[in-house]
Design a protein around this motif. Sequence first.
Motif, PDB file in Angstrom:
ATOM      1  N   HIS A 184      11.520  13.635  11.522  1.00 42.05           N
ATOM      2  CA  HIS A 184      11.900  12.547  10.625  1.00 42.05           C
ATOM      3  C   HIS A 184      10.880  12.438   9.496  1.00 42.05           C
ATOM      4  O   HIS A 184       9.805  13.034   9.566  1.00 42.05           O
ATOM      5  CB  HIS A 184      11.996  11.220  11.392  1.00 42.05           C
ATOM      6  CG  HIS A 184      10.727  10.826  12.082  1.00 42.05           C
ATOM      7  ND1 HIS A 184      10.374  11.326  13.323  1.00 42.05           N
ATOM      8  CD2 HIS A 184       9.709  10.026  11.701  1.00 42.05           C
ATOM      9  CE1 HIS A 184       9.199  10.822  13.671  1.00 42.05           C
ATOM     10  NE2 HIS A 184       8.767  10.040  12.699  1.00 42.05           N
ATOM     11  N   TRP A 185      11.232  11.683   8.487  1.00 42.44           N
ATOM     12  CA  TRP A 185      10.362  11.523   7.326  1.00 42.44           C
ATOM     13  C   TRP A 185       9.345  10.419   7.560  1.00 42.44           C
ATOM     14  O   TRP A 185       9.710   9.302   7.856  1.00 42.44           O
ATOM     15  CB  TRP A 185      11.178  11.216   6.075  1.00 42.44           C
ATOM     16  CG  TRP A 185      12.062  12.338   5.686  1.00 42.44           C
ATOM     17  CD1 TRP A 185      13.425  12.352   5.752  1.00 42.44           C
ATOM     18  CD2 TRP A 185      11.661  13.613   5.190  1.00 42.44           C
ATOM     19  NE1 TRP A 185      13.888  13.574   5.336  1.00 42.44           N
ATOM     20  CE2 TRP A 185      12.833  14.360   4.972  1.00 42.44           C
ATOM     21  CE3 TRP A 185      10.429  14.206   4.912  1.00 42.44           C
ATOM     22  CZ2 TRP A 185      12.799  15.667   4.488  1.00 42.44           C
ATOM     23  CZ3 TRP A 185      10.402  15.501   4.428  1.00 42.44           C
ATOM     24  CH2 TRP A 185      11.578  16.219   4.216  1.00 42.44           C
ATOM     25  N   ARG A 186       8.096  10.737   7.410  1.00 53.35           N
ATOM     26  CA  ARG A 186       7.003   9.761   7.380  1.00 53.35           C
ATOM     27  C   ARG A 186       6.964   9.177   5.969  1.00 53.35           C
ATOM     28  O   ARG A 186       6.757   8.010   5.758  1.00 53.35           O
ATOM     29  CB  ARG A 186       5.732  10.505   7.693  1.00 53.35           C
ATOM     30  CG  ARG A 186       4.509   9.942   8.307  1.00 53.35           C
ATOM     31  CD  ARG A 186       4.580   8.731   9.079  1.00 53.35           C
ATOM     32  NE  ARG A 186       4.302   8.873  10.481  1.00 53.35           N
ATOM     33  CZ  ARG A 186       3.736   7.900  11.156  1.00 53.35           C
ATOM     34  NH1 ARG A 186       3.353   6.790  10.577  1.00 53.35           N
ATOM     35  NH2 ARG A 186       3.578   8.016  12.424  1.00 53.35           N
ATOM     36  N   LEU A 240       6.958  15.277   6.424  1.00 54.85           N
ATOM     37  CA  LEU A 240       7.814  15.440   7.595  1.00 54.85           C
ATOM     38  C   LEU A 240       6.983  15.308   8.863  1.00 54.85           C
ATOM     39  O   LEU A 240       5.905  15.894   8.950  1.00 54.85           O
ATOM     40  CB  LEU A 240       8.470  16.821   7.548  1.00 54.85           C
ATOM     41  CG  LEU A 240       9.336  17.239   8.728  1.00 54.85           C
ATOM     42  CD1 LEU A 240      10.595  16.387   8.801  1.00 54.85           C
ATOM     43  CD2 LEU A 240       9.700  18.704   8.606  1.00 54.85           C
ATOM     44  N   GLU A 241       7.460  14.542   9.823  1.00 56.31           N
ATOM     45  CA  GLU A 241       6.787  14.437  11.114  1.00 56.31           C
ATOM     46  C   GLU A 241       7.672  15.071  12.182  1.00 56.31           C
ATOM     47  O   GLU A 241       8.871  14.802  12.242  1.00 56.31           O
ATOM     48  CB  GLU A 241       6.510  12.984  11.490  1.00 56.31           C
ATOM     49  CG  GLU A 241       5.785  12.857  12.814  1.00 56.31           C
ATOM     50  CD  GLU A 241       5.268  11.462  13.117  1.00 56.31           C
ATOM     51  OE1 GLU A 241       4.612  11.313  14.161  1.00 56.31           O
ATOM     52  OE2 GLU A 241       5.523  10.534  12.329  1.00 56.31           O
ATOM     53  N   ASP A 242       7.057  15.917  13.005  1.00 59.41           N
ATOM     54  CA  ASP A 242       7.751  16.525  14.137  1.00 59.41           C
ATOM     55  C   ASP A 242       7.037  16.095  15.407  1.00 59.41           C
ATOM     56  O   ASP A 242       6.001  16.664  15.761  1.00 59.41           O
ATOM     57  CB  ASP A 242       7.764  18.044  14.007  1.00 59.41           C
ATOM     58  CG  ASP A 242       8.496  18.708  15.162  1.00 59.41           C
ATOM     59  OD1 ASP A 242       9.103  18.001  15.990  1.00 59.41           O
ATOM     60  OD2 ASP A 242       8.451  19.942  15.246  1.00 59.41           O
ATOM     61  N   PRO A 243       7.547  15.080  16.100  1.00 57.52           N
ATOM     62  CA  PRO A 243       6.874  14.581  17.306  1.00 57.52           C
ATOM     63  C   PRO A 243       6.731  15.627  18.400  1.00 57.52           C
ATOM     64  O   PRO A 243       5.757  15.615  19.144  1.00 57.52           O
ATOM     65  CB  PRO A 243       7.777  13.438  17.777  1.00 57.52           C
ATOM     66  CG  PRO A 243       8.595  13.061  16.590  1.00 57.52           C
ATOM     67  CD  PRO A 243       8.741  14.316  15.779  1.00 57.52           C
ATOM     68  N   ALA A 286       2.871  17.401  14.916  1.00 59.87           N
ATOM     69  CA  ALA A 286       2.419  17.890  13.621  1.00 59.87           C
ATOM     70  C   ALA A 286       3.104  17.142  12.493  1.00 59.87           C
ATOM     71  O   ALA A 286       4.197  16.598  12.645  1.00 59.87           O
ATOM     72  CB  ALA A 286       2.705  19.384  13.493  1.00 59.87           C
ATOM     73  N   LEU A 287       2.411  17.142  11.351  1.00 60.40           N
ATOM     74  CA  LEU A 287       2.964  16.658  10.097  1.00 60.40           C
ATOM     75  C   LEU A 287       3.063  17.848   9.155  1.00 60.40           C
ATOM     76  O   LEU A 287       2.265  18.787   9.246  1.00 60.40           O
ATOM     77  CB  LEU A 287       2.053  15.592   9.478  1.00 60.40           C
ATOM     78  CG  LEU A 287       1.801  14.346  10.319  1.00 60.40           C
ATOM     79  CD1 LEU A 287       0.811  13.427   9.605  1.00 60.40           C
ATOM     80  CD2 LEU A 287       3.082  13.602  10.607  1.00 60.40           C
ATOM     81  N   PHE A 288       4.026  17.806   8.253  1.00 60.62           N
ATOM     82  CA  PHE A 288       4.233  18.892   7.305  1.00 60.62           C
ATOM     83  C   PHE A 288       4.303  18.320   5.894  1.00 60.62           C
ATOM     84  O   PHE A 288       5.196  17.533   5.585  1.00 60.62           O
ATOM     85  CB  PHE A 288       5.538  19.645   7.612  1.00 60.62           C
ATOM     86  CG  PHE A 288       5.522  20.321   8.944  1.00 60.62           C
ATOM     87  CD1 PHE A 288       5.105  21.636   9.065  1.00 60.62           C
ATOM     88  CD2 PHE A 288       5.915  19.643  10.089  1.00 60.62           C
ATOM     89  CE1 PHE A 288       5.086  22.266  10.302  1.00 60.62           C
ATOM     90  CE2 PHE A 288       5.897  20.256  11.331  1.00 60.62           C
ATOM     91  CZ  PHE A 288       5.482  21.572  11.439  1.00 60.62           C
ATOM     92  N   VAL A 320      -5.154  14.258  12.426  1.00 63.29           N
ATOM     93  CA  VAL A 320      -5.860  14.327  11.138  1.00 63.29           C
ATOM     94  C   VAL A 320      -4.920  13.917  10.007  1.00 63.29           C
ATOM     95  O   VAL A 320      -5.323  13.256   9.051  1.00 63.29           O
ATOM     96  CB  VAL A 320      -6.402  15.755  10.891  1.00 63.29           C
ATOM     97  CG1 VAL A 320      -7.012  15.886   9.503  1.00 63.29           C
ATOM     98  CG2 VAL A 320      -7.415  16.124  11.955  1.00 63.29           C
ATOM     99  N   GLY A 321      -3.674  14.288  10.125  1.00 59.95           N
ATOM    100  CA  GLY A 321      -2.704  14.024   9.069  1.00 59.95           C
ATOM    101  C   GLY A 321      -2.485  12.560   8.775  1.00 59.95           C
ATOM    102  O   GLY A 321      -2.328  12.170   7.615  1.00 59.95           O
ATOM    103  N   LEU A 322      -2.490  11.722   9.799  1.00 60.89           N
ATOM    104  CA  LEU A 322      -2.288  10.293   9.553  1.00 60.89           C
ATOM    105  C   LEU A 322      -3.445   9.697   8.764  1.00 60.89           C
ATOM    106  O   LEU A 322      -3.238   8.858   7.879  1.00 60.89           O
ATOM    107  CB  LEU A 322      -2.077   9.548  10.871  1.00 60.89           C
ATOM    108  CG  LEU A 322      -0.774   9.886  11.606  1.00 60.89           C
ATOM    109  CD1 LEU A 322      -0.699   9.138  12.926  1.00 60.89           C
ATOM    110  CD2 LEU A 322       0.439   9.573  10.739  1.00 60.89           C
TER     111      LEU A 322
END
Length: 127
Positions: free
Chosen positions: A94-96, A46-49, A53-55, A30-32
């Motif tokens: 890493h940073w999206r 922030l993306e945590d593969p 999840a995205l933050f 959903v975040g993308l």
Amino acid sequence: MPPPSIRTIKDCRLEDADRTWDAIRVPRSVGLDALAILGGRSGALLEDPLSAALFWFIPPEDAAEWDVAGTRVLDEDAHLPIPSDGRTHGPGPHWRVRPVAEAWTTEAAALQAALEDAASPCLGVGR
């Protein structure tokens, strides 16, 4: 003897949520779509593969009113691995969208609207 530290992935530091920001955990799927809707209105992301999840980061005073299905506000007991500003690819967190001093946080109302639109079953109709 130096104080013990918490190990994390290279180029990351462990930060407490609920200091100068609150973090909103959003499923990557959903975040993308929400990021595409927000465009340039997005602050740091922030993306945590590992957790898929995205933050997003919002001002702390806005978290009390947060109520978006499928998302979660990280409270003061939560910690996030915050990568260095230049870390824009994995492995690991890493940073999206890289943080910029004046745009670390995202306006909560804009983020909420984008997430609700992204989760809407009508998204993608007519694409």
